[in-house]
Design a protein around this motif. Structure first.
Motif, PDB file in Angstrom:
ATOM      1  N   HIS A 135       0.776  -1.123   0.083  1.00 48.66           N
ATOM      2  CA  HIS A 135      -0.052   0.128   0.071  1.00 48.66           C
ATOM      3  C   HIS A 135       0.849   1.108   0.050  1.00 48.66           C
ATOM      4  O   HIS A 135       0.555   2.324   0.665  1.00 48.66           O
ATOM      5  CB  HIS A 135      -0.890   0.121   1.123  1.00 48.66           C
ATOM      6  CG  HIS A 135      -0.363  -0.345   2.457  1.00 48.66           C
ATOM      7  ND1 HIS A 135       0.400   0.457   3.499  1.00 48.66           N
ATOM      8  CD2 HIS A 135      -0.488  -1.661   2.958  1.00 48.66           C
ATOM      9  CE1 HIS A 135       0.762  -0.276   4.458  1.00 48.66           C
ATOM     10  NE2 HIS A 135       0.376  -1.623   4.266  1.00 48.66           N
ATOM     11  N   ALA A 141      -2.940   0.815  -2.759  1.00 47.19           N
ATOM     12  CA  ALA A 141      -3.529   0.764  -1.414  1.00 47.19           C
ATOM     13  C   ALA A 141      -5.081   0.438  -1.578  1.00 47.19           C
ATOM     14  O   ALA A 141      -5.890  -0.388  -0.925  1.00 47.19           O
ATOM     15  CB  ALA A 141      -3.277   2.124  -0.562  1.00 47.19           C
ATOM     16  N   GLU A 145      -6.725  -2.937  -0.228  1.00 44.55           N
ATOM     17  CA  GLU A 145      -7.864  -2.812   0.673  1.00 44.55           C
ATOM     18  C   GLU A 145      -8.968  -3.440   0.183  1.00 44.55           C
ATOM     19  O   GLU A 145      -9.751  -4.072   0.957  1.00 44.55           O
ATOM     20  CB  GLU A 145      -8.078  -1.345   0.802  1.00 44.55           C
ATOM     21  CG  GLU A 145      -7.135  -0.771   1.764  1.00 44.55           C
ATOM     22  CD  GLU A 145      -6.991   0.858   2.022  1.00 44.55           C
ATOM     23  OE1 GLU A 145      -8.156   1.279   1.532  1.00 44.55           O
ATOM     24  OE2 GLU A 145      -6.251   1.560   2.330  1.00 44.55           O
TER      25      GLU A 145
END
Length: 162
Positions: A135, A141, A145
């Motif tokens: 990330h 990221a 996620e």
């Protein structure tokens, strides 16, 4: 994949080894080739002092942290954020995770999350790092996620980033 859990801190609030195994398996399943079934992962649950020492030694950050990932073998970057090379067959270890029990407990409380959900998140997050995800920039990221959210949803856990 074989998952070994070592508890080097108070066991209070630490999930059962079966839970760690389920979370790690779910994080790995979409990414590991079927011929890598003999792969092993060690998850070490540590206290604040050990976490701080590891974080200071390996990341030059003098404080305990929630999870640290130590890959056994380097992974090559791939397309669309998915590593193209997983640990070669001659490697039997995916790597190690060090998860700091007091930090995870404190963060879960501060963030108003069920402790079990936060433990699951730390395992999934750490395993994805071992698989080569990161990330370091917004694009990576967002992709990492999204993977975490999807894996955690399999266990009925809410989006940890919401």
């Amino acid at each position: 994949m074989a998952v070994t859990v070592q508890v080097a801190s108070s066991r209070r609030g630490v999930p059962h080894a079966r839970s760690f195994n389920r979370w790690a398996q779910a994080a790995c399943a979409p990414y590991l080739p079927r011929n890598n079934q003999e792969l092993a992962l060690t998850i070490r649950v540590v206290g604040a002092a050990e976490s701080r020492k590891l974080n200071r030694t390996w990341r030059a950050k003098d404080k305990p942290t929630n999870v640290l990932s130590f890959p056994a073998a380097p992974l090559a970057p791939g397309k669309n954020g998915v590593p193209s090379r997983f640990p070669a067959k001659e490697y039997s270890e995916l790597g190690d995770l060090a998860i700091c029990a007091p930090v995870v407990a404190r963060e879960a409380k501060e963030q108003g999350k069920p402790a079990q959900a936060h433990w699951a998140h730390m395992v999934v997050h750490g395993v994805l790092h071992l698989l080569g995800f990161d990330h370091e920039n917004d694009r990576d990221a967002t992709a990492m996620e999204a993977r975490e959210v999807n894996i955690l949803a399999q266990f009925g856990y809410d989006n940890p980033y919401a």
